[in-house]
Design an enzyme around this catalytic site. Sequence first.
Site, PDB file in Angstrom:
ATOM      1  N   ARG A  25      39.587  37.785  45.743  1.00 54.93           N
ATOM      2  CA  ARG A  25      39.775  38.840  44.734  1.00 54.93           C
ATOM      3  C   ARG A  25      38.493  39.649  44.508  1.00 54.93           C
ATOM      4  NH1 ARG A  25      40.605  39.141  38.667  1.00 54.93           N
ATOM      5  NH2 ARG A  25      42.422  40.453  38.311  1.00 54.93           N
ATOM      6  N   ILE A  51      43.174  46.299  38.087  1.00 57.72           N
ATOM      7  CA  ILE A  51      43.688  45.275  38.993  1.00 57.72           C
ATOM      8  C   ILE A  51      44.370  44.264  38.069  1.00 57.72           C
ATOM      9  CG2 ILE A  51      41.410  44.115  39.030  1.00 57.72           C
ATOM     10  CD1 ILE A  51      42.070  42.978  41.761  1.00 57.72           C
ATOM     11  N   SER A  52      45.592  43.846  38.411  1.00 60.24           N
ATOM     12  CA  SER A  52      46.359  42.982  37.519  1.00 60.24           C
ATOM     13  C   SER A  52      45.698  41.610  37.384  1.00 60.24           C
ATOM     14  CB  SER A  52      47.773  42.808  38.067  1.00 60.24           C
ATOM     15  OG  SER A  52      48.363  44.063  38.337  1.00 60.24           O
ATOM     16  N   GLN A  53      46.012  40.943  36.279  1.00 58.12           N
ATOM     17  CA  GLN A  53      45.577  39.558  36.050  1.00 58.12           C
ATOM     18  C   GLN A  53      46.123  38.688  37.196  1.00 58.12           C
ATOM     19  OE1 GLN A  53      47.803  37.885  32.870  1.00 58.12           O
ATOM     20  NE2 GLN A  53      46.432  36.167  32.543  1.00 58.12           N
ATOM     21  N   PRO A  54      45.315  37.744  37.713  1.00 60.33           N
ATOM     22  CA  PRO A  54      45.789  36.927  38.843  1.00 60.33           C
ATOM     23  C   PRO A  54      47.147  36.255  38.589  1.00 60.33           C
ATOM     24  CG  PRO A  54      43.461  36.532  38.443  1.00 60.33           C
ATOM     25  CD  PRO A  54      43.916  37.451  37.357  1.00 60.33           C
TER      26      PRO A  54
END
Length: 204
Positions: A25, A51-54
């Site tokens: 990431r 960027i989205s949360q994992p």
Amino acid sequence: MVEDQIRRRGIRDERVLSAMEEVPRHLFVPEEIRHLAYTDAPLPIGEGQTISQPYIVAEMTAALRLSGTEKVLEIGTGSGYQTAILARLCRELETIERLPSLSADARVRLATMDIGNVTFVVGDGSLGSPGHAPFDRILSAAASPSVPAPWVSQLSEGGVIVLPVGDRYEQELTRVTLRCGRTETEVLGGCRFVPLVGMYGFHR
Ligand code: SAH
């Protein structure tokens, strides 16, 4: 990250978990905040986007139920992080982003990672990709007031759409399945995404 944030919260799809273990990431976040890359949060990637949360990436990817043979359409390339994960889990992927600079950066990142089954498109993904339909799966990382009609008409029988549906500030992660020409809708939980800006999304 995968153990603490994803497996522990109940994601059990081993293919999704190993794809997330393999995609670094930190290569997808701006240099200044690289030390935050594996934290449990969305992060800014420029142009007002994130960027989205994992965990959310894992949840959405698992919700697609990919076996590896699918042709997939992704709306909202952003950093390309979810793109890189999806590419490992399907046959063929087209990803659409409305902001040219984000799309260009994502394309470079995936090229350096040797991912070859992705086509990058700049444009309004709320229209889907009529020239390349049908798709077995459609995933949107941008929130829409309703399910864009073109996506349903570009879905193959048995196909699945996963997207956030709601207003600009909060939404429900929603899965739509096309069975015998009819859509079945399931709500998977609350979420918060940037808006889908386009003809079948929110207007600017
Ligand atoms: N999964 C991505 C999330 C990016 S955020 C990641 O983890 O990096 C959602 C993206 O959707 C933003 O980059 C935004 O510019 C894009 N977007 C918004 N409306 C769009 C539209 N109509 N067509 C294509 N992309 C759109």
